[in-house]
Structures are given as structure tokens and as C-alpha cells.
Design a protein around this motif. Structure first.
Motif, PDB file in Angstrom:
ATOM      1  N   GLU A 111       0.136  -4.603  12.658  1.00 53.70           N
ATOM      2  CA  GLU A 111      -0.105  -5.643  11.651  1.00 53.70           C
ATOM      3  C   GLU A 111      -1.424  -5.390  10.908  1.00 53.70           C
ATOM      4  O   GLU A 111      -1.529  -5.633   9.714  1.00 53.70           O
ATOM      5  N   TYR A 112      -2.399  -4.874  11.642  1.00 56.26           N
ATOM      6  CA  TYR A 112      -3.686  -4.578  11.009  1.00 56.26           C
ATOM      7  C   TYR A 112      -3.535  -3.467   9.967  1.00 56.26           C
ATOM      8  O   TYR A 112      -4.171  -3.494   8.915  1.00 56.26           O
ATOM      9  N   GLY A 113      -2.642  -2.509  10.264  1.00 50.85           N
ATOM     10  CA  GLY A 113      -2.340  -1.451   9.301  1.00 50.85           C
ATOM     11  C   GLY A 113      -1.770  -2.034   8.014  1.00 50.85           C
ATOM     12  O   GLY A 113      -2.071  -1.569   6.908  1.00 50.85           O
ATOM     13  N   GLU A 114      -0.930  -3.077   8.167  1.00 46.01           N
ATOM     14  CA  GLU A 114      -0.367  -3.770   6.997  1.00 46.01           C
ATOM     15  C   GLU A 114      -1.466  -4.400   6.142  1.00 46.01           C
ATOM     16  O   GLU A 114      -1.406  -4.374   4.916  1.00 46.01           O
ATOM     17  N   PHE A 115      -2.441  -4.979   6.809  1.00 48.88           N
ATOM     18  CA  PHE A 115      -3.592  -5.598   6.139  1.00 48.88           C
ATOM     19  C   PHE A 115      -4.271  -4.570   5.235  1.00 48.88           C
ATOM     20  O   PHE A 115      -4.551  -4.815   4.067  1.00 48.88           O
ATOM     21  N   PHE A 116      -4.495  -3.383   5.793  1.00 48.44           N
ATOM     22  CA  PHE A 116      -5.125  -2.316   5.012  1.00 48.44           C
ATOM     23  C   PHE A 116      -4.251  -1.935   3.824  1.00 48.44           C
ATOM     24  O   PHE A 116      -4.739  -1.697   2.734  1.00 48.44           O
ATOM     25  N   LYS A 117      -2.938  -1.879   4.074  1.00 44.19           N
ATOM     26  CA  LYS A 117      -2.011  -1.496   3.000  1.00 44.19           C
ATOM     27  C   LYS A 117      -2.070  -2.500   1.856  1.00 44.19           C
ATOM     28  O   LYS A 117      -2.099  -2.120   0.689  1.00 44.19           O
ATOM     29  N   ALA A 126      -6.878   2.241   9.706  1.00 41.16           N
ATOM     30  CA  ALA A 126      -6.882   0.955  10.402  1.00 41.16           C
ATOM     31  C   ALA A 126      -7.183   1.034  11.909  1.00 41.16           C
ATOM     32  O   ALA A 126      -7.939   0.211  12.418  1.00 41.16           O
ATOM     33  N   PRO A 127      -6.592   2.005  12.639  1.00 44.51           N
ATOM     34  CA  PRO A 127      -6.797   1.993  14.100  1.00 44.51           C
ATOM     35  C   PRO A 127      -8.270   2.015  14.525  1.00 44.51           C
ATOM     36  O   PRO A 127      -8.644   1.302  15.459  1.00 44.51           O
ATOM     37  N   ALA A 128      -9.107   2.798  13.827  1.00 44.16           N
ATOM     38  CA  ALA A 128     -10.520   2.865  14.209  1.00 44.16           C
ATOM     39  C   ALA A 128     -11.195   1.508  14.006  1.00 44.16           C
ATOM     40  O   ALA A 128     -11.982   1.066  14.857  1.00 44.16           O
TER      41      ALA A 128
END
Ligand code: CA
Ligand code: CA
Ligand code: CA
Length: 171
Positions: A111-117, A126-128
Motif C-alpha cells: 500500500e505504501y508503494g501505491e502512495f508513492f505511485k 518505497a520499501p526503504a
């Protein structure tokens, strides 16, 4: 300074090298368009994001846009302003709910990756950031972790504070 430089790059949505109210509006609109927030909440997010502009940046801009140099100078002073905390904290619960797409009360790494997108950033970054702000290392971001880290990003002047990665790697 590096954090504010990074934040500047992330929120200059139209890439014209200046921050204007339009950049904050675009950020809110991207979230509204992502369909992850009900209409009411999208409006709240729009208002809380544009409030950062209206309360802290509009005067600096003097009718024009804010260059990176102006922005960094302003934020260096604003860090001592007791009202800054509530202004930068305001949008975070709304972001949180927009990003928690399965509404389980936590933000997963995906979900955090989506935020970045949505922000137009590379989701591989995002993972870092996620690991840096997952303070209790349980692989999930609680609303508290998200809110505290997102606020610390603006307020902490500790160079070793991991929340400096909230908006991705420093540039
Ligand atoms: Ca801009
Ligand atoms: Ca979730
Ligand atoms: Ca956690």
C-alpha cells in the motif's frame, strides 16, 4: 535542508521549479482521482493540503511561485513556529486512510508503494522509506507511526532521525 529540498522536488507536481497553490491542489486531486477516498474525505484532504499553502507559503510567494531557495529559507524559520506542527500533521490521517486501501487500519509495504505511485514517485523507492518509519518493525505502519514520522520529517533537525526518508531518499 536536504529534507526540504527533497520535499520540494516531490511536491513540485508540474515540475516548473516553483511551488504554487496549484501543486498542493494537484496532490489532493491525484488522491481524489485514485478513488481511494470517499468524496467527503477527498474534500477534507484538499482543504488540509491547501491550508499548508494558505497559512505558511502564500505570504512568502507574494503572488508568484516559491523557488526552492525561498522554500528552504521559509521552512528553516517555520520549524520554530508552533503552528507548523498542526499544519503538517493535518493531512496525514487523511493520507493514511487514502493509502490504507483495504481499510485494515494499517499500511502494508504494498500500500505504501501505491502512495508513492499516486505522488508520481518510483514505487521501488518505497520499501526503504517504509522500513525507516516502521518504528516497531512489525512490517506494518500504524496510523501513529505514519503521523509521527510524517510530522517529524518537518520538525526534527536530528540528522540521524530515520523519518528523513518519509518522502523517499534524500535528493
Ligand atoms: Ca510547481
Ligand atoms: Ca491496509
Ligand atoms: Ca509498525
Amino acid at each position: 535542508m536536504k529534507k526540504m529540498n527533497t520535499y520540494f522536488m516531490r511536491i513540485d507536481f508540474d515540475g516548473d521549479g516553483k511551488i504554487t497553490r496549484n501543486d498542493f491542489e494537484s496532490m489532493a486531486n491525484r488522491f481524489a482521482e485514485s478513488g481511494k477516498l470517499p468524496e467527503e474525505k477527498s474534500k477534507d484532504l484538499f482543504e488540509t493540503l491547501t491550508a499548508i499553502w494558505d497559512k505558511f507559503l502564500m505570504n512568502v510567494a507574494g503572488g508568484g511561485g516559491i523557488t526552492k531557495e525561498m522554500f528552504i529559507e521559509t521552512m528553516k524559520k517555520a520549524v520554530r513556529d508552533p503552528n507548523l506542527k498542526s499544519a503538517v500533521e493535518g493531512p496525514l490521517p487523511l493520507f493514511f486512510h487514502a493509502v490504507d486501501s483495504n481499510s485494515d487500519g494499517f499500511i502494508s509495504e504494498e500500500e505504501y508503494g501505491e502512495f508513492f505511485k499516486i505522488l508520481g514517485m518510483d514505487p521501488n523507492l518505497a520499501p526503504a522509506s517504509f522500513k525507516a518509519i516502521d518504528t516497531n518493525n512489525d512490517g506494518l505502519l500504524s496510523e501513529d507511526e505514519f503521523r509521527v514520522s510524517g510530522t517529524d520529517f518537518f520538525l526534527s533537525e536530528d540528522q540521524n532521525c530515520p523519518t528523513k526518508y518519509f518522502w523517499g531518499p534524500l535528493v
